[in-house]
Enzyme design. Structure first.
Site, short mmCIF file in Angstrom:
data_model
loop_
_atom_site.label_atom_id
_atom_site.label_comp_id
_atom_site.label_asym_id
_atom_site.label_seq_id
_atom_site.Cartn_x
_atom_site.Cartn_y
_atom_site.Cartn_z
N CYS A 1 -0.68 9.85 2.68
CA CYS A 1 -0.56 9.16 1.40
C CYS A 1 -1.63 9.62 0.42
O CYS A 1 -1.40 9.73 -0.77
CB CYS A 1 -0.64 7.66 1.61
SG CYS A 1 -2.11 7.16 2.51
N GLU B 1 5.73 12.58 -5.02
CA GLU B 1 5.10 12.79 -3.72
C GLU B 1 6.01 13.68 -2.87
O GLU B 1 7.20 13.40 -2.74
CB GLU B 1 4.93 11.41 -3.07
CG GLU B 1 3.94 11.38 -1.98
CD GLU B 1 3.76 9.99 -1.39
OE1 GLU B 1 4.65 9.14 -1.54
OE2 GLU B 1 2.72 9.78 -0.76
N GLU C 1 0.90 -1.17 0.00
CA GLU C 1 0.00 0.00 0.00
C GLU C 1 0.93 1.21 0.00
O GLU C 1 1.54 1.52 1.00
CB GLU C 1 -0.89 0.06 1.25
CG GLU C 1 -1.02 -1.25 2.00
CD GLU C 1 -2.37 -1.91 1.82
OE1 GLU C 1 -3.24 -1.28 1.22
OE2 GLU C 1 -2.52 -3.06 2.26
P1 NAP Z 1 9.36 4.34 3.64
O1 NAP Z 1 10.63 5.05 3.64
O2 NAP Z 1 8.99 3.51 2.48
O3 NAP Z 1 9.38 3.43 4.95
C1 NAP Z 1 8.30 2.60 5.29
C2 NAP Z 1 8.81 1.46 6.12
O4 NAP Z 1 9.71 0.67 5.34
C3 NAP Z 1 9.57 1.89 7.35
O5 NAP Z 1 9.29 1.03 8.41
C4 NAP Z 1 11.00 1.78 6.89
O6 NAP Z 1 11.93 1.61 7.91
C5 NAP Z 1 10.97 0.57 6.01
N1 NAP Z 1 12.04 0.56 5.01
C6 NAP Z 1 12.73 1.61 4.52
N2 NAP Z 1 13.65 1.20 3.62
C7 NAP Z 1 13.56 -0.14 3.56
C8 NAP Z 1 14.24 -1.15 2.81
N3 NAP Z 1 15.20 -0.83 1.95
N4 NAP Z 1 13.88 -2.43 2.99
C9 NAP Z 1 12.89 -2.75 3.85
N5 NAP Z 1 12.23 -1.86 4.60
C10 NAP Z 1 12.53 -0.56 4.45
O7 NAP Z 1 8.14 5.32 3.89
P2 NAP Z 1 7.97 6.41 5.03
O8 NAP Z 1 8.86 7.54 4.73
O9 NAP Z 1 8.08 5.79 6.37
O10 NAP Z 1 6.43 6.80 4.81
C11 NAP Z 1 6.00 7.62 3.80
C12 NAP Z 1 5.43 6.83 2.63
O11 NAP Z 1 4.36 5.97 3.04
C13 NAP Z 1 4.82 7.71 1.57
O12 NAP Z 1 5.18 7.29 0.30
C14 NAP Z 1 3.32 7.53 1.81
O13 NAP Z 1 2.53 7.84 0.72
C15 NAP Z 1 3.24 6.10 2.17
N6 NAP Z 1 1.96 5.80 2.84
C16 NAP Z 1 1.01 5.07 2.16
C17 NAP Z 1 -0.22 4.79 2.77
C18 NAP Z 1 -1.28 3.94 2.08
O14 NAP Z 1 -2.20 3.48 2.75
N7 NAP Z 1 -1.21 3.72 0.80
C19 NAP Z 1 -0.48 5.26 4.06
C20 NAP Z 1 0.52 6.01 4.71
C21 NAP Z 1 1.73 6.26 4.09
P3 NAP Z 1 12.80 2.88 8.47
O15 NAP Z 1 11.87 3.79 9.11
O16 NAP Z 1 13.70 2.24 9.44
O17 NAP Z 1 13.49 3.49 7.31
#
Ligand code: NAP
Ligand code: MG
Length: 498
Positions: free
Chosen positions: A298, A400, A264
């Site tokens: 998001c 984004e 998601e």
């Molecule tokens: P992110 O950087 O993708 O991180 C999400 C999760 O993945 C975190 O727990 C992160 O850990 C982990 N992660 C990061 N790099 C990774 C890797 N290489 N391998 C495995 N896991 C990894 O996203 P974010 O900055 O936390 O959140 C923002 C994003 O979430 C935006 O794109 C937003 O649109 C999306 N979002 C989508 C929804 C939906 O329902 N569609 C809802 C809310 C948010 P760390 O924190 O330790 O880096």
């Protein structure tokens, strides 16, 4: 009613920092720690003990052992439901403490954390608790001499990797359906929001969830998240986060055991405003939808696609909305917006805005500089900003931002509005504003998005699924559909003697 003094309460706030494995808070194997700062004022928060592959192995083993002996999967659905409903009650009883924790760790206004996020979390867990024993299996008519049973079996060990923006809402959207189906879970919260995740998980144990059914590992995504994604003994990954990391999880699966992955991902939602709309409501709601939660949403309506004939009026109302949402200390009673999650993220958002200006956009409202809240020069604040002169294809229009930045695009027809709305790789949500029912349906049918709102924004209910298409992923959170993501269909044939 006496107003809570959040600032005073924050001084005595206790923040857990260990991992949760097999029902116990434990230290990780390694020595590395993660220093965290509150984005509210830059103050240091307790260091987090970072996990590595060994901690992942231990947590997965704990979840697997809990699944194997059926200490949770083997309970009657009604018993699982009762424990989940008790958990929801405990979330409500502890709502102030957890809301404050979220506000301190990721900067959103504590009132929003309490009134929106914590309510959503309790509601979600209760909803899945209530549906626990209301899902019949099937026995299709297959003949007098046989009996066919089609049952939904828990998939096994589920990994949930979540972001920090609605840290516990996203977590509840995963844990509710995964746990009610009888799975065991390993949760990896975002680095920025470990404390609230631990508190939520501890309440599940207090409610009667058996040890080992819900484990929490903390650490960096590239280390702990990747190890979970590649683990050979994990059956399902449910992930909410950025599109790039979502695709990484699909790769991890392909390179390991082919586990199923439910991504998601992010969005770049368009708010299409046609000339006959209620312009004030359309403009204010679209602006609100792109600024709310500091724009760290998001589904943020970050692109306002407006018919040229009404753009001046729309901008007038959008500006009023922006001016009413100036950031403030998230622990003040009435902050409309708080701080961005970190200084690092603030710098990203500033980079997006400055890049847009270089590409020819203009700041209509707001600024390309950080915002300073009185008395908190170290906080990471940014004021709601409206950019005009944005054209399809510009970086600000495609990517984004995840900050309170609204790009305004003008179009000359409904057809052009649809083209612009569909012109990015993402497809999470969209809105269309018009009083013409046929136009509303024409647009909503042709917009490539998992969710379309007509004359509203962010409408939602636990019974209604949420998720995207295209680069926004294909997982769906909420509703009974989400339970199916964490189960396998099993067919059992029995021959009957005549
Ligand atoms: P992110 O950087 O993708 O991180 C999400 C999760 O993945 C975190 O727990 C992160 O850990 C982990 N992660 C990061 N790099 C990774 C890797 N290489 N391998 C495995 N896991 C990894 O996203 P974010 O900055 O936390 O959140 C923002 C994003 O979430 C935006 O794109 C937003 O649109 C999306 N979002 C989508 C929804 C939906 O329902 N569609 C809802 C809310 C948010 P760390 O924190 O330790 O880096
Ligand atoms: Mg991150």
């Amino acid at each position: 009613m006496v107003e809570t003094n959040w600032i005073q309460q924050a001084e005595g706030l206790s923040l857990p920092t260990q991992h949760l494995v097999n029902g116990q808070l434990v230290d990780p194997f390694g020595e590395d720690v993660l220093p965290l700062r509150s984005p509210r004022d830059g103050s240091a928060l307790p260091e987090i003990a970072l996990g590595d592959e060994r901690d992942v192995d231990r947590a997965v083993a704990s979840a697997r052992a809990a699944f194997k002996d059926r200490r949770w999967a083997g309970k009657r659905p009604s018993e699982r439901g009762a424990i989940m409903r008790r958990w929801a009650e405990l979330v409500q009883e502890n709502a102030e403490d957890i809301a404050l924790t979220i506000s301190v760790e990721m900067g959103k206004p504590v009132r929003e954390a309490l009134n929106v996020e914590l309510r959503a979390v309790a509601n979600c867990i209760r909803w899945y608790g209530e549906i626990a024993d209301k899902r019949p299996d099937e026995n299709p008519a297959a003949g007098d001499d046989v009996l066919a049973l089609v049952t939904r079996e828990p998939a096994g060990v589920v990994v949930a990797v979540v972001p920090w923006n609605f840290p516990l809402t996203m977590t509840a959207w995963k844990l509710g359906p995964a746990l009610v189906a009888g799975n065991s879970v390993v949760l990896k919260p975002a680095e920025q929001t470990p404390y609230s995740a631990l508190k939520l998980a501890q309440l599940a144990l207090e409610a009667g969830l058996p040890a080992g059914v819900l484990n929490v590992v903390l650490g960096r995504g590239e280390v702990v998240g990747a190890a979970l994604g590649r683990h050979m003994d994990v059956d399902v990954v449910t992930f909410t986060g950025s599109p790039a990391v979502g695709r990484a999880f699909l790769r991890y699966s392909g390179e390991s055991n082919g586990k199923r992955v439910w991504p998601e991902l992010g969005g770049k939602s368009a708010g299409i405003i046609l000339p006959d709309a209620d312009l004030e409501k359309a403009a204010r709601t679209t602006a609100w939808g792109s600024f709310y939660n500091q724009g760290e949403m998001c589904s943020a309506s970050s692109r306002m696609v407006v018919h040229r004939s009404v753009v001046d009026e729309v901008l007038h109302y959008a500006r009023l909305q922006a001016q009413e949402m100036a950031p403030a200390d998230p622990l003040s009673a009435d902050a409309p917006l708080g701080a961005l999650v970190s200084e690092n993220h603030l710098q990203n958002v500033l980079g997006h805005v400055r890049g847009a200006i270089e590409e020819g956009a203009e700041v209509h409202t707001g600024s390309a500089e950080r915002f300073t809240v009185d008395g908190q020069p170290e906080g990471s604040y940014f004021a709601p900003t409206i950019l005009t002169g944005v054209e399809p294809g510009m970086a600000i229009e495609q990517n984004e931002v995840f900050g309170p930045v609204l790009s305004v695009l003008t179009v000359d027809s409904e057809e052009e509005a649809i083209q612009v709305a569909n012109g990015t790789n993402l497809g999470l949500a969209a809105a269309v504003w018009t009083r013409d029912l046929s136009a509303a349906m024409r647009v909503s049918r042709r917009v490539n998005a998992g969710v379309v709102w007509v004359n509203c924004f962010e409408e939602g209910d636990m019974g209604v699924p949420f998720g995207g298409v295209k680069g926004s992923g294909f997982g769906r959170d909420k509703s009974a559909h989400a339970i199916d993501k964490f189960t396998d269909l099993k067919t059992t044939w029995m021959e009957l003697e005549s």
